[in-house]
Design a protein around this motif. Structure first.
Motif, PDB file in Angstrom:
ATOM      1  N   ALA A 101     -28.586 -50.051   8.155  1.00 35.35           N
ATOM      2  CA  ALA A 101     -29.236 -50.829   7.202  1.00 35.35           C
ATOM      3  C   ALA A 101     -30.279 -51.576   7.648  1.00 35.35           C
ATOM      4  N   LYS A 133     -33.839 -51.619   5.529  1.00 38.56           N
ATOM      5  CA  LYS A 133     -34.434 -52.649   5.185  1.00 38.56           C
ATOM      6  C   LYS A 133     -35.748 -52.739   5.587  1.00 38.56           C
ATOM      7  N   TYR A 193     -34.445 -49.453  -0.158  1.00 37.95           N
ATOM      8  CA  TYR A 193     -33.786 -50.576  -0.271  1.00 37.95           C
ATOM      9  C   TYR A 193     -32.433 -50.288  -1.226  1.00 37.95           C
ATOM     10  N   GLU A 220     -30.033 -49.089   1.585  1.00 42.06           N
ATOM     11  CA  GLU A 220     -29.636 -50.279   2.170  1.00 42.06           C
ATOM     12  C   GLU A 220     -28.337 -51.094   1.343  1.00 42.06           C
ATOM     13  N   THR A 279     -24.710 -51.368   3.100  1.00 41.45           N
ATOM     14  CA  THR A 279     -24.190 -52.738   2.976  1.00 41.45           C
ATOM     15  C   THR A 279     -22.886 -52.892   2.238  1.00 41.45           C
ATOM     16  N   ALA A 291     -29.575 -57.066   0.701  1.00 50.03           N
ATOM     17  CA  ALA A 291     -29.902 -55.645   0.338  1.00 50.03           C
ATOM     18  C   ALA A 291     -30.080 -55.786  -1.431  1.00 50.03           C
TER      19      ALA A 291
END
Length: 984
Positions: free
Chosen positions: A761, A765, A770, A773, A777, A797
């Motif tokens: 993650a 980032k 994204y 990500e 997350t 995120a």
């Protein structure tokens, strides 16, 4: 207590029916490089078969020959539709049965108790149909005993016999080995198509058959295969008395032939080319594809390759069954990257029907496929997500084929015909909750479980094609006629119901949790846990096993809730911290006169950006003065910190910023500044490079470097930092496509590994990926909802991808969730970071946000010139943030407030952080950012601890700039690691 994990392979047990499975892998925390540190000393296997149900119970004793206390973690795959239903661990010399608990709570309790060095045991289900048990402690020169049990339905291995299979491929002799198999109520004698040795034979006592062996220092040569002939077409009925009525299981053998399938002329072939594809039986898959092509002879196949992305790999015209070109293409596929099912759409890949070869584990994106035509899912991997593959097939009208369970020839037979299906029951008012409750394919045998309300009833099973009934089977249930079985039919029923609900897990997860806890089954959201003493069951509000239940009820009545772990949210602390921040922000630190050291003079201010090359930047950094004494309970920690703090590292470090220098700022994705470029503070970060030997192979252009990576990969295939380092190199070469593919491999390395996913993650980032990500997350939040950091990482995120309202809501959840005392103490001070981030979102996007759910006492305007925030990927880790200002004053854990107004948040000596530095009004000059890796109490398969640092200027103004740095830290370097510097 510092524990180190290495990968130690011990052939221990499993798997089960109709599945030729690999032996599981034991990871031992604290072991050295000797693979014989922990041995399977004793193994007792008991198998009982009644009708089409087999119950397998394995009692395993592990011996730790080392002089150190160790921790064991055993991950193993189970066959389709099978769940663990029994787990026991020896406590003080006696076996104690586990009890079911919500998965997140079980993990939280296990980790909390483990820190007290007592004896918890945990068994949980991880991604797919894979199970993991964690055992602590494995005593020095001592033993631990574990019991694992499970029930399963047997399916036809050939035309007329059910098959039971147990692999026994142990890598070392077992000091004490025993195996016993009992087949009850069998009209025909069971047949052994494979057995450990010649002495394992069945002996009859009436209709019961028993075979057993007991050996010392024994290493089985073969596995165990039992064929159970079923010549009769009469239904088999088993019943079990319940509190009201009876649970029942009916086994029938429909003889109606299926109809032939007419394959489409235009077929799509979806080939999972992710890293986990290396674990598939590709030879078997190609053999099945060959049978399909030879039957059709002439067709068009469009090939699509799926890993972290999706691409068309060609269209192949097959004439007269000749598919050599396609076969060569498939044999030459490079398996690399994570798996993202959601990358597959019909926009560029349309066909009349599809063959999808995959393990079903979508590790890098959602497990949904946007195709509407029939998809036939074929799995040959031992680690698989059967529910996902079944759901895709069921939703699109295709078939699911598990090549682990049947031969290639049988798989082809199933695919080449439209199967007879179970359509439902008729005239069954006295039966309820029957499963399966949906249409399912029939392959010579079918079983139905349900609940009978009274003593007897009659009903009819209906079979056919589509909605057309072509045959019926009358069933009679009578508690006085049928012998009540000792098999736990209720758990078989529960397992069948859960398997059906699991196909749509998100919709049914609450019902699955209730059912699995009642019947003691391990599922995605329920684990089995063993605790050491009565107080622990009381403290964590967990109903104990039968042996402690009476004492538990008495104590609970007497003590009420006073023994339970306290739960609290962070709101009250957040209110106090908001007041403190407001006071700090309103203080004019320019009025505070700087203290000059005796015999010293102020440090000259450097107003221009450094011209020194980045690689040599560390040598020119201003050395900080020795830190003042710290206030710690642990004297050794005080001494070590004083020795280590203030020192700079000259080691090459591994990281990369999103933006490096002014020239790249406009090209990279970052917060848009409305300041003129000349007025923006300037941030310099080192271009970190790995110094590992494997990096020497990456030279030249990216195409040749990628081939070099593939060549050396087998030597590092399970090493996460190998992929991190190599991906970083490709990012530096501006080949983000190859870089992301290599990086996404980290998701395929281990099941539900939070440490790995946090590292992934951070890098996503940093590189602006994204949406990926968010997915990563969100997975971490699903696994660890007990951690405040899980909500925070997911929220940030969402903000990265422009989903500001959801980001705000999840940030606020950090403050309103309930935490147990241990976690609340560990994360004390996180509210300061959350308050800053909530108010930054409101400052930047307030007009678009609904803030009615946020307590107004938490909302304030406090923009700052500088903010640096640091967090890391491992629990039980002590990382420190250091920021040295132009006056030479270092802001860190023992000097949290500086004369120019710099402040640092609470020092996190365990957990995941974060730590934050802020200064409202930055004085002119250069600021140096360092990270100190003080230490941790673990070293896992996920490699070194990885930190991410976010550097902001003009934070909270809506005109900020941000740089993200990801830095792996190694235990052998506990000095200050340079992250970068910025100048005002």
């Amino acid at each position: 207590m510092i524990r180190y994990k290495i990968l130690t392979t011990i052939a221990i047990f499993l798997c089960s029916v109709s599945v030729y499975a690999q032996m599981p892998v034991l990871k031992v925390n604290g072991a050295n490089d000797n693979k014989e540190t922990v041995k399977l000393k004793k193994l007792d296997i008991d198998v009982q078969i009644t009708g089409n149900i087999a119950t397998t119970v394995m009692t395993m004793t592990f011996y730790n020959s080392s002089d150190r206390i160790l921790e064991g973690e055993l991950t193993f795959p189970m066959p389709e539709g099978v769940s663990v239903s029994r787990y026991a661990l020896d406590i003080n010399g006696k076996m104690r049965e586990a009890v079911p608990v919500e998965k997140a709570k079980a993990t939280e309790v296990f980790e909390s108790i483990e820190r007290r060095r007592v004896d918890p045991g945990l068994l949980e289900k991880v991604e797919g149909n894979n199970f993991r048990t964690r055992i602590y402690p494995l005593p020095a020169k001592g033993s631990r005993t574990v019991i694992i049990g499970y029930e399963e339905e047997l399916n036809f291995g050939n035309a007329d016999a059910l098959r039971y299979h147990l692999p026994l491929a142990y890598s070392q002799p077992i000091e004490d080995f025993s195996l016993k198999t009992t087949v009850f109520e069998s009209v025909l004698k069971p047949e052994l198509s494979e057995q450990p040795d010649g002495s394992f034979i069945f002996k009859a006592t009436g209709n019961t058959y028993v075979a057993e062996i007991h050996k010392t220092n024994y290493q089985p040569k073969n596995g165990l295969n039992i064929d159970l002939p079923k010549k009769s077409s009469l239904p088999e009925v088993q019943m079990q008395k319940a509190s009201t009525g009876y649970y029942f299981l009916v086994n029938v053998f429909p003889k109606v032939q299926s109809m032939p399938r007419k394959w489409s002329n235009k077929m799509g072939l979806i080939w999972d080319s992710s890293l986990s594809g290396l674990q598939r039986d590709v030879k078997k898959e190609l053999a099945l594809l060959d049978l399909i092509i030879q039957q059709k002879q002439n067709l068009t196949i469009q090939l699509g390759l799926l890993n972290n992305g999706f691409k068309i790999a060609g269209t192949f015209e097959i004439k007269n069954g000749n598919w050599e070109i396609l076969k060569q293409k498939l044999n030459g596929i490079t398996y690399d990257g994570g798996t993202n099912f959601s990358a597959l759409t019909s926009r560029d890949f349309s066909a009349d029907e599809y063959l999808f070869f995959s393990d079903g584990l979508s590790t890098f994106g959602k497990n949904t496929v946007a195709l509407t035509k029939p998809i036939h899912c074929i799995n040959s991997s031992l680690k698989a997500d059967y529910s996902t593959l079944k759901y895709i097939s069921l939703k699109t009208g295709g078939q699911f084929i598990n090549l682990n369970a049947i031969s290639t020839a049988d798989a082809f037979k199933r695919l080449s015909k439209i199967n007879l299906q179970f359509l439902g029951i008729k005239n069954g008012p006295d039966v309820r909750q029957t499963y399966p409750s949906m249409h399912v394919n029939i392959n010579g045998q079918f079983s139905l479980a349900g609940i009978l309300n009274g003593l007897n009833t009659d009903f009819i099973l209906q079979f056919g094609y589509g909605n057309t009934v072509v045959t019926e089977q009358p069933i009679r249930l009578n508690a006085t006629e049928h012998t009540l079985t000792s098999i736990d039919i209720s758990r078989v029923w529960a397992q069948k119901k859960i398997a059906e609900m699991d196909i749509q897990y998100e919709t049914n997860k609450d019902d699955i949790s209730v059912l699995s806890k009642q019947f003691g089954l391990v599922t995605r959201n329920t684990s089995l846990i063993v605790l050491e003493n009565l107080d622990d069951y009381l403290r964590y509000d967990i109903a104990p096993p039968a042996e402690l239940r009476s004492a538990y009820d008495i104590a609970l009545k007497q003590r009420g809730k006073e023994m339970m772990e306290r739960k609290a949210n962070l709101l009250s602390a957040a209110f106090a911290k908001t007041t403190e921040l407001k006071t700090w922000w309103n203080t004019d630190f320019s009025l505070v006169k700087p203290k000059i050291k005796k015999g010293g003079y102020p440090t000259p201010v450097v107003e221009e950006i450094m011209s020194t090359p980045v690689a040599d930047a560390q040598a020119d950094m201003v050395s900080a003065p020795p830190p003042p004494p710290v206030s710690r309970n642990d004297k050794s920690i005080q001494e070590n910190r004083l020795e280590l703090s203030g020192a700079n590292s000259d080691r090459k470090m591994l990281a990369e910023s999103v933006v490096i220098g002014n020239a790249q700022r406009a090209q990279k994705r970052s917060s848009v500044s409305q300041f003129k470029e000349d007025n923006q503070p300037r941030i310099v970060t080192a271009e970190f490079k790995s110094d590992k030997d494997y990096m020497k192979n990456l030279v030249g252009k990216t195409d040749s470097a990628y081939q070099a990576y593939l060549k050396i990969r087998p030597n590092y295939i399970t090493t996460p930092m190998f992929y991190f380092d190599v991906a970083n190199w490709f990012y530096q070469q501006k080949d983000s496509v190859k870089a992301l593919t290599i990086l996404s491999n980290i998701a395929d390395l281990d099941l539900e590994n939070t440490d790995l996913f946090k590292t992934l993650a951070y890098k996503l980032k940093q590189t602006g990926n994204y949406k990926a990500e968010i997915f990563i997350t969100q997975k971490i939040l699903q696994w660890r909802p007990m951690d405040a950091q899980s909500y925070r990482d997911y929220a940030l995120a969402l903000a990265d991808d422009g989903l500001y309202q959801k980001a705000l809501d999840n940030l606020y959840k950090v403050l309103t969730q309930s935490y147990n005392a241990q976690i609340a103490n560990r994360d004390q001070g996180i509210e300061e970071i959350i308050i800053s981030e909530i108010n930054n979102l409101i400052a930047q996007h307030g007009k678009k946000l609904n803030t009615s759910g946020i307590d107004k006492k938490l909302i304030l305007v406090f923009p700052v010139d500088v903010r640096v925030v640091l967090n890391w990927n491992k629990n039980d880790t002590d990382i420190d943030l250091w920021v040295t200002d132009p006056n030479g004053e270092k802001c860190f854990y023992s000097n949290p407030k500086t004369q120019i107004g710099g402040r640092i948040s609470n020092d996190f000596t365990s957990g995941y952080g974060p730590e934050q530095f802020m200064v409202k009004k930055a004085i002119k000059g250069s600021y140096k950012i360092e990270v100190n890796y003080f230490g941790d109490s673990q070293f896992t398969i996920s490699g070194p601890t990885t930190v991410t640092a976010e550097i902001y200027t003009r934070y909270g103004t809506g005109k900020e700039q941000r740089k993200v740095i990801v830095l792996p830290l190694y235990a052998d370097n506990k000095k200050g690691n340079l992250v970068g510097e910025f100048s005002f």
